[in-house]
Write an enzyme that holds these catalytic residues in place. Sequence first.
Site, PDB file in Angstrom:
ATOM      1  CE  LYS A  80      14.841  16.967 -20.520  1.00 11.29           C
ATOM      2  NZ  LYS A  80      14.097  17.801 -21.465  1.00 11.29           N
ATOM      3  CB  SER A  88      12.024  21.491 -22.970  1.00 13.89           C
ATOM      4  OG  SER A  88      10.760  21.564 -22.382  1.00 13.89           O
ATOM      5  CB  SER A 120      11.425  19.771 -19.311  1.00 11.87           C
ATOM      6  OG  SER A 120      11.919  19.300 -20.556  1.00 11.87           O
TER       7      SER A 120
END
Length: 495
Positions: free
Chosen positions: A78, A182, A158
């Site tokens: 990420k 998330s 997210s």
Amino acid sequence: MSELSKLTIAEARDAMRAGDVTSVEITEACVSAIEGADALGAFVHKTPEIALEQAKAADARIKSGDAPAMCGIPLGIKDLFCTKGVASQAASNILEGFKPEYESTITQNLWDAGAVMLGKLNMDEFAMGSSNETSAYGNAVNPWKRAGDDAELTPGGSSGGSASAVAGDLCLAATGTDTGGSIRQPAAFTGITGLKPTYGRCSRWGVVAFASSLDQAGPMTKTVRDAAIMLQSMAGHDAKDSTSADLPLPDFEAALTGDIRGKKIGIPKEYRMDGMPEEIEKLWQEGTEMLRSAGAEIVDISLPHTKYALPAYYVIAPAEASSNLARYDGVRYGHRAKLAEGDGIEQMYQKTRAEGFGHEVKRRVMIGTYVLSAGFYDAYYNRARRVRALIKKDFDDVFAAGVDSILTPATPSAAFGLGEMADADPVQMYLNDVFTVTVNLAGLPGIAVPTGVNAHGLPLGLQLIGRPWQEDELLNAAYALESAAGFVSKPAKWW
């Protein structure tokens, strides 16, 4: 060759140890899958050269017989994790061009274990969002589509790029972060497993901060076993993070017996929300029956302060964000606005932040600054902190009464279309976190497991919440649920 990217971590590990396949071959399969998947918007900084170099080193290590379980496994990272010499932008224009001179503790742990970095993954800007529509790179797209419908769907947020990449078999697993859901919400939207560990189990050092008392990194994988294997390498005490716990790590994979006979699973009545879709209610019922059939004792429990969780979260998280994001000012790194003659330092701050931050980030920073301001600090921020303590006490009381884990829905719906919520009241989007934020407020471990599909063929997940520091027990309960559900559906390839 392309089939190799579909392997689970456990399958790849065993095949590499047996000499049936090399890390270089699996890595090349993933690199080629990534090259053909730009339509998913998952990978935003590709690092094939680094990946192949690491894969060669991993193969040598496996041959020598000294290789941890994650050795040779190709991963996506990420964009919130700082990776040395590789762009780490948190999907924000304000960090454009930023290449850290250091490695986050978690990625360093993974590289030390021999894992391979395929590149950086899309996300909501500064992890603020539930649909991956606030990214400076553009949307990440869910590899799943509704039956008979071509509309592009959100992969959740997210960690949307992470979820999309794992579900689309672009990588064997990915790192995610979870501040209010998330990891778990995108995992449920894409039919994968997402684990948020206990707050303090994984180091936050080198992970771009959103809300420091809520953020926690975790694995996003194809199976529960893979989550256990990956967590083993990610977790551990870190002296550089003052909130990191110095506790022994259990053997997470060894805990996966699937035997949950006599375990108490709590079903919280407060999670039965008004207007909850019938398919979510049905899934929850089915999951409850699966655990009962596996020998668990199902008990009804009450978490009375649940209804205050979302408002408390949306006071605390923006307050911490406004404090954390104050460091992005254009002075030392990242984007700096062009200044007019006569502009001073204040104008530079204002213009840089106006250009660099996206709409949602600005909204949350303003909310946070407001609730921390002198006249409102007690009315909002301190009150939210007291509510947070009550929410944690609810869980403490339930666990003290002998409950081992808690079963809830992971999301209030299946994945929705990109742009479908664009004109809605932002609170509608925030309601996506209704089942997940309590876990962050209380600092508990939680895991989303895919357990079924809806009428349109989209995946749905259930969430299990565990006792603090007992990820091994939680993973075992999730393993039992996964085994009973037998979820094997994959998205049809369209990209």
